[in-house]
Design a protein around this motif. Structure first.
Motif, PDB file in Angstrom:
ATOM      1  N   THR A   1     -37.601  26.652  47.155  1.00 52.53           N
ATOM      2  CA  THR A   1     -38.938  27.125  46.818  1.00 52.53           C
ATOM      3  C   THR A   1     -39.318  28.324  47.676  1.00 52.53           C
ATOM      4  O   THR A   1     -38.711  28.588  48.715  1.00 52.53           O
ATOM      5  N   TYR A   2     -40.332  29.039  47.235  1.00 58.12           N
ATOM      6  CA  TYR A   2     -40.887  30.139  48.012  1.00 58.12           C
ATOM      7  C   TYR A   2     -42.313  30.391  47.530  1.00 58.12           C
ATOM      8  O   TYR A   2     -42.717  29.896  46.464  1.00 58.12           O
ATOM      9  N   GLN A   3     -43.068  31.134  48.290  1.00 59.59           N
ATOM     10  CA  GLN A   3     -44.419  31.516  47.902  1.00 59.59           C
ATOM     11  C   GLN A   3     -44.374  32.929  47.329  1.00 59.59           C
ATOM     12  O   GLN A   3     -44.026  33.875  48.016  1.00 59.59           O
TER      13      GLN A   3
ATOM     14  N   LEU B   1     -40.213  27.901  42.216  1.00 55.34           N
ATOM     15  CA  LEU B   1     -38.924  27.228  42.371  1.00 55.34           C
ATOM     16  C   LEU B   1     -37.823  28.045  41.712  1.00 55.34           C
ATOM     17  O   LEU B   1     -37.867  28.304  40.505  1.00 55.34           O
ATOM     18  N   ARG B   2     -36.836  28.436  42.506  1.00 56.55           N
ATOM     19  CA  ARG B   2     -35.716  29.219  41.981  1.00 56.55           C
ATOM     20  C   ARG B   2     -34.831  28.363  41.076  1.00 56.55           C
ATOM     21  O   ARG B   2     -34.635  27.175  41.310  1.00 56.55           O
ATOM     22  N   LEU B   3     -34.279  29.012  40.048  1.00 54.07           N
ATOM     23  CA  LEU B   3     -33.366  28.361  39.125  1.00 54.07           C
ATOM     24  C   LEU B   3     -32.033  29.088  39.125  1.00 54.07           C
ATOM     25  O   LEU B   3     -31.994  30.313  39.032  1.00 54.07           O
ATOM     26  N   LYS B   4     -30.944  28.344  39.231  1.00 55.22           N
ATOM     27  CA  LYS B   4     -29.600  28.910  39.173  1.00 55.22           C
ATOM     28  C   LYS B   4     -29.020  28.649  37.790  1.00 55.22           C
ATOM     29  O   LYS B   4     -28.695  27.510  37.443  1.00 55.22           O
ATOM     30  N   GLY B   5     -28.889  29.694  36.989  1.00 53.53           N
ATOM     31  CA  GLY B   5     -28.266  29.543  35.686  1.00 53.53           C
ATOM     32  C   GLY B   5     -26.761  29.380  35.861  1.00 53.53           C
ATOM     33  O   GLY B   5     -26.126  30.226  36.494  1.00 53.53           O
ATOM     34  N   ILE B   6     -26.182  28.318  35.312  1.00 55.53           N
ATOM     35  CA  ILE B   6     -24.777  28.029  35.581  1.00 55.53           C
ATOM     36  C   ILE B   6     -23.860  28.320  34.400  1.00 55.53           C
ATOM     37  O   ILE B   6     -22.668  28.021  34.454  1.00 55.53           O
TER      38      ILE B   6
ATOM     39  N   GLY C   1     -35.176  36.919  38.436  1.00 52.54           N
ATOM     40  CA  GLY C   1     -36.338  36.280  39.042  1.00 52.54           C
ATOM     41  C   GLY C   1     -36.925  35.189  38.163  1.00 52.54           C
ATOM     42  O   GLY C   1     -38.145  34.979  38.159  1.00 52.54           O
ATOM     43  N   ILE C   2     -36.061  34.495  37.417  1.00 53.87           N
ATOM     44  CA  ILE C   2     -36.528  33.404  36.562  1.00 53.87           C
ATOM     45  C   ILE C   2     -36.747  32.171  37.425  1.00 53.87           C
ATOM     46  O   ILE C   2     -35.809  31.623  38.012  1.00 53.87           O
ATOM     47  N   VAL C   3     -37.990  31.728  37.504  1.00 53.72           N
ATOM     48  CA  VAL C   3     -38.369  30.614  38.371  1.00 53.72           C
ATOM     49  C   VAL C   3     -39.379  29.728  37.654  1.00 53.72           C
ATOM     50  O   VAL C   3     -39.965  30.123  36.642  1.00 53.72           O
ATOM     51  N   ILE C   4     -39.571  28.552  38.186  1.00 56.80           N
ATOM     52  CA  ILE C   4     -40.659  27.685  37.733  1.00 56.80           C
ATOM     53  C   ILE C   4     -41.872  27.959  38.608  1.00 56.80           C
ATOM     54  O   ILE C   4     -41.779  27.936  39.835  1.00 56.80           O
ATOM     55  N   HIS C   5     -42.991  28.263  37.972  1.00 54.09           N
ATOM     56  CA  HIS C   5     -44.233  28.509  38.718  1.00 54.09           C
ATOM     57  C   HIS C   5     -45.414  28.068  37.870  1.00 54.09           C
ATOM     58  O   HIS C   5     -45.291  27.841  36.653  1.00 54.09           O
ATOM     59  N   GLY C   6     -46.539  27.936  38.491  1.00 54.16           N
ATOM     60  CA  GLY C   6     -47.756  27.597  37.768  1.00 54.16           C
ATOM     61  C   GLY C   6     -48.421  28.845  37.224  1.00 54.16           C
ATOM     62  O   GLY C   6     -48.260  29.939  37.768  1.00 54.16           O
ATOM     63  N   ALA C   7     -49.177  28.691  36.134  1.00 55.08           N
ATOM     64  CA  ALA C   7     -49.876  29.842  35.546  1.00 55.08           C
ATOM     65  C   ALA C   7     -51.132  29.370  34.811  1.00 55.08           C
ATOM     66  O   ALA C   7     -51.107  28.322  34.150  1.00 55.08           O
TER      67      ALA C   7
ATOM     68  N   GLY D   1     -40.413  35.395  31.078  1.00 53.86           N
ATOM     69  CA  GLY D   1     -39.133  34.716  30.917  1.00 53.86           C
ATOM     70  C   GLY D   1     -39.051  33.418  31.686  1.00 53.86           C
ATOM     71  O   GLY D   1     -38.133  32.623  31.501  1.00 53.86           O
ATOM     72  N   CYS D   2     -40.031  33.189  32.555  1.00 59.43           N
ATOM     73  CA  CYS D   2     -40.028  31.976  33.382  1.00 59.43           C
ATOM     74  C   CYS D   2     -40.585  30.776  32.615  1.00 59.43           C
ATOM     75  O   CYS D   2     -41.506  30.920  31.820  1.00 59.43           O
TER      76      CYS D   2
END
Length: 233
Positions: free
Chosen positions: A144-146, A153-158, A170-176, A195-196
């Protein structure tokens, strides 16, 4: 908004990217518990996923990919499986976060798709920078990061060529704020991201804290090109 606190096969992997992650803990979930078709259906029914809007075939595709990652000990949190069903309307609660050990749905809520993926319904996906589209397939959650949207929350596409550009993009999970019922009432659809898989602001922290650092996240859509190239089941 649903928010719950109560709580094989081995495949060739030509398209997988593996990340050097030290000291993975051993998974606690029993493989035999979801081995047969009957057992998968039983788990699907136990989780009450039909009533929550997730089709059984999608759940089983998620299980197949989760199984690959499980077998390769690629998950630090093998007991969690997140499914974003992008075949549903963005006005539906199409994000499912499942505790596979306790066999309960922890969260069932809204999740946004990329602005260039579609309006109410997502229809187009990409792995390119600045496409502002969502990317399909399997991810492993990172740290995670601010950021600009707060806790992220960072996501690693595998999956190579499918979603492996996620970190660079910079595709991450965040609130909006645009992921809310009030936005749907105002605009007729959920808001869209760059894209997130953005989630409701009030659920971001608990969701991120549950699934961060090594759990499986699956983004589904019945895309023929994806299923032609994926090796995840």
């Amino acid at each position: 908004m649903r928010y719950f606190f109560s709580k094989k096969r081995h495949l060739a992997l030509p398209f997988l990217l593996f990340f050097a992650t030290p000291s993975f803990s051993k998974a606690k979930v029993s493989k035999a518990a979801i081995g047969s078709i009957a057992e998968k259906k039983s788990l699907y029914n136990q989780l009450n996923l039909a009533a929550l809007g997730l089709k059984q075939e999608i759940f089983e595709k998620a299980l197949a990919g989760w199984d690959v990652l499980y077998c390769h000990q690629s998950l630090q949190k093998a007991g969690l499986l997140s499914i974003a069903d992008m075949s549903q309307s963005s006005n539906s609660k199409r994000l499912y976060i499942i505790d596979m050990e306790k066999k309960i749905v922890l969260f069932n809520t809204y999740v946004a798709h990329g602005r260039n993926s579609g309006e109410e319904f997502a229809k187009s996906f990409a792995n390119k920078a600045n496409s502002f589209k969502s990317s399909l397939g399997f991810y492993i959650t990172g740290d995670t990061y601010q950021g600009a949207h707060g806790l992220s929350l960072r996501l690693k596409g595998i999956e190579k060529g499918i979603n492996d550009g996620a970190e660079q993009r910079g595709i991450v999970i965040h609130g909006a704020p645009y992921v809310s019922e009030s936005f749907i009432k105002q605009c007729g659809r959920l808001g869209r991201s760059q894209g997130c898989p953005a989630v409701p602001q009030e659920l971001c922290t608990p969701i991120v804290n549950h699934i961060k650092q090594g759990s499986c996240f699956y983004m589904y859509y019945p895309d023929k090109n994806y299923f032609k190239h994926t090796s995840m089941g």
